[in-house]
Design an enzyme around this catalytic site. Structure first.
Site, PDB file in Angstrom:
ATOM      1  N   ASN A  36      -8.721  -5.501  -5.212  1.00 55.32           N
ATOM      2  CA  ASN A  36      -8.846  -5.901  -6.622  1.00 55.32           C
ATOM      3  C   ASN A  36      -8.792  -7.424  -6.763  1.00 55.32           C
ATOM      4  O   ASN A  36      -9.566  -8.014  -7.514  1.00 55.32           O
ATOM      5  CB  ASN A  36      -7.702  -5.304  -7.455  1.00 55.32           C
ATOM      6  CG  ASN A  36      -7.765  -3.797  -7.536  1.00 55.32           C
ATOM      7  OD1 ASN A  36      -8.686  -3.181  -7.027  1.00 55.32           O
ATOM      8  ND2 ASN A  36      -6.768  -3.197  -8.166  1.00 55.32           N
ATOM      9  N   SER A  45      -0.411   0.617   5.580  1.00 57.07           N
ATOM     10  CA  SER A  45       0.413   0.032   4.511  1.00 57.07           C
ATOM     11  C   SER A  45       1.498   0.956   3.955  1.00 57.07           C
ATOM     12  O   SER A  45       1.655   1.067   2.739  1.00 57.07           O
ATOM     13  CB  SER A  45      -0.480  -0.475   3.372  1.00 57.07           C
ATOM     14  OG  SER A  45      -1.291  -1.512   3.826  1.00 57.07           O
ATOM     15  N   ASP A  81      -7.715  -0.920  -2.563  1.00 61.89           N
ATOM     16  CA  ASP A  81      -7.458  -2.310  -2.171  1.00 61.89           C
ATOM     17  C   ASP A  81      -8.664  -3.183  -2.494  1.00 61.89           C
ATOM     18  O   ASP A  81      -9.801  -2.692  -2.544  1.00 61.89           O
ATOM     19  CB  ASP A  81      -7.140  -2.354  -0.664  1.00 61.89           C
ATOM     20  CG  ASP A  81      -6.516  -3.666  -0.247  1.00 61.89           C
ATOM     21  OD1 ASP A  81      -6.063  -4.428  -1.128  1.00 61.89           O
ATOM     22  OD2 ASP A  81      -6.480  -3.940   0.966  1.00 61.89           O
ATOM     23  N   ARG A  85      -9.522   3.930   2.666  1.00 61.41           N
ATOM     24  CA  ARG A  85      -9.022   2.599   2.273  1.00 61.41           C
ATOM     25  C   ARG A  85     -10.224   1.733   1.921  1.00 61.41           C
ATOM     26  O   ARG A  85     -11.185   1.657   2.679  1.00 61.41           O
ATOM     27  CB  ARG A  85      -8.213   1.953   3.387  1.00 61.41           C
ATOM     28  CG  ARG A  85      -7.698   0.593   2.954  1.00 61.41           C
ATOM     29  CD  ARG A  85      -6.593   0.054   3.805  1.00 61.41           C
ATOM     30  NE  ARG A  85      -6.038  -1.109   3.137  1.00 61.41           N
ATOM     31  CZ  ARG A  85      -4.780  -1.501   3.227  1.00 61.41           C
ATOM     32  NH1 ARG A  85      -3.930  -0.834   3.955  1.00 61.41           N
ATOM     33  NH2 ARG A  85      -4.364  -2.575   2.583  1.00 61.41           N
ATOM     34  N   GLU A  96       6.780  -2.495  -2.061  1.00 60.60           N
ATOM     35  CA  GLU A  96       6.660  -3.916  -1.699  1.00 60.60           C
ATOM     36  C   GLU A  96       5.976  -4.719  -2.822  1.00 60.60           C
ATOM     37  O   GLU A  96       6.092  -5.945  -2.860  1.00 60.60           O
ATOM     38  CB  GLU A  96       5.838  -4.086  -0.409  1.00 60.60           C
ATOM     39  CG  GLU A  96       6.535  -3.626   0.861  1.00 60.60           C
ATOM     40  CD  GLU A  96       6.343  -2.133   1.154  1.00 60.60           C
ATOM     41  OE1 GLU A  96       5.484  -1.495   0.508  1.00 60.60           O
ATOM     42  OE2 GLU A  96       7.076  -1.603   2.021  1.00 60.60           O
ATOM     43  N   ASN A  97       5.257  -4.034  -3.722  1.00 59.44           N
ATOM     44  CA  ASN A  97       4.484  -4.763  -4.745  1.00 59.44           C
ATOM     45  C   ASN A  97       5.354  -5.504  -5.765  1.00 59.44           C
ATOM     46  O   ASN A  97       4.845  -6.340  -6.519  1.00 59.44           O
ATOM     47  CB  ASN A  97       3.511  -3.819  -5.473  1.00 59.44           C
ATOM     48  CG  ASN A  97       2.288  -3.461  -4.652  1.00 59.44           C
ATOM     49  OD1 ASN A  97       1.668  -2.419  -4.843  1.00 59.44           O
ATOM     50  ND2 ASN A  97       1.913  -4.315  -3.702  1.00 59.44           N
TER      51      ASN A  97
END
Ligand code: FPP
Length: 267
Positions: free
Chosen positions: A39, A209, A37, A201, A84-85
């Site tokens: 980016n 998530s 996570d 994470r 979900e992306n």
């Protein structure tokens, strides 16, 4: 692979070598799972488009995959694209898929040299045919490798995985009384794999998530402020060292306190 392989790879006298020296080879996590996570924020800090953060994230993937294999991890799972992306702008989704294809083409030789077996988890059948073809080729070409298993979670959702497993279990005709935690886990995408011992994470967010919901029941969670594109061998070794200092109880109590009246506190 083993810690010695890692020591031979990192520069002598470097921070990485010092961290690697402190790792207990007999207490390595068998399976490390990572939520990559930050980016977008990495790119934002540099006034760059979000996709540049994903592009830079590939260097981190490369470094972490090779470090993990050399260290002797059994399984590494990276969360690359969630169910979900798809809600992200189409240009960002297309770039992510393009980067994935490029990564596979560019890194196949490294996967083979390091004896890494590549595997996709998620509803991969919903991915575009060109992506599927590239993924299938990488899985096929690395299928005889006997070293680390590298799972990439693509079009992945933890709840979707549990639903898919339930559907497969029903379709298999298994008797409800025969279904226990062990048999149910054999219907998951991660069949025959050890559950993650360590969940990392990046970017400081304290969320799971929808990642490996069933499998992380007893995983140790490690959150670092580092954005994914900056995450390297050093950060992974720091996470593993932190993991090795944890007291894993699986709902029990530490051995030293058994019979000492301190039981029942730990979850
Ligand atoms: C989260 O950052 C990252 C992703 C959704 C994608 C991760 C993908 C890569 C690193 C590249 C492709 C992967 C492989 C394995 C080749 P974010 O965009 O949510 O960041 P933000 O929270 O800062 O916005």
């Amino acid at each position: 692979m083993s810690l010695d392989q890692l020591m031979a790879w990192v520069p002598a006298g470097s921070a990485e070598a010092e961290l690697a020296r402190q790792i207990h080879p007999d207490r390595l996590p068998r399976h490390v799972a990572i939520i990559m996570d930050g980016n977008g924020r990495w790119a934002g800090e540099r006034h760059l488009p979000r996709v540049e953060g994903h592009r830079a994230g590939i260097d981190a993937v490369r470094d972490v995959v090779e470090t993990s294999a050399r260290l002797g991890l059994e399984v590494l799972t990276l969360y690359a694209f969630s169910v979900e992306n798809w809600k992200r702008p189409i240009a960002e989704v297309s770039t992510l898929m393009l980067l994935l294809k490029r990564y596979l083409r560019a890194e196949l030789a490294t996967l083979l040299t390091n004896n890494i077996r590549f595997n996709v988890i998620g509803r991969s059948n919903e991915l575009a045919p060109d992506v599927l073809e590239e993924l299938g080729a990488a899985e096929h070409k690395t299928s005889r490798n006997t070293g680390m298993l590298f799972n990439i979670a693509l079009n992945y959702g933890g709840r979707t995985e549990i639903l898919d497993a339930a559907r497969r279990a029903i379709a298999s005709g298994i008797r409800p009384e025969a279904l226990d935690e062990q048999t149910f886990s054999e219907f998951l995408y991660t069949k025959n794999q050890p559950d993650p011992d360590l969940l990392i994470r990046t970017s400081g967010e304290m969320r799971v998530s929808n990642f490996l919901l069933w499998q992380i029941a007893y995983a140790e969670i490690y959150v670092t402020e580092t954005f994914w594109p900056d995450f390297r061998c050093r950060h992974l070794l720091e996470a593993i060292l932190a993991y090795q200092k944890r007291d894993r109880r699986y709902g029990g109590i530490p051995p030293a306190t058994v019979g000492a009246g301190a039981g029942g506190r730990g979850l």
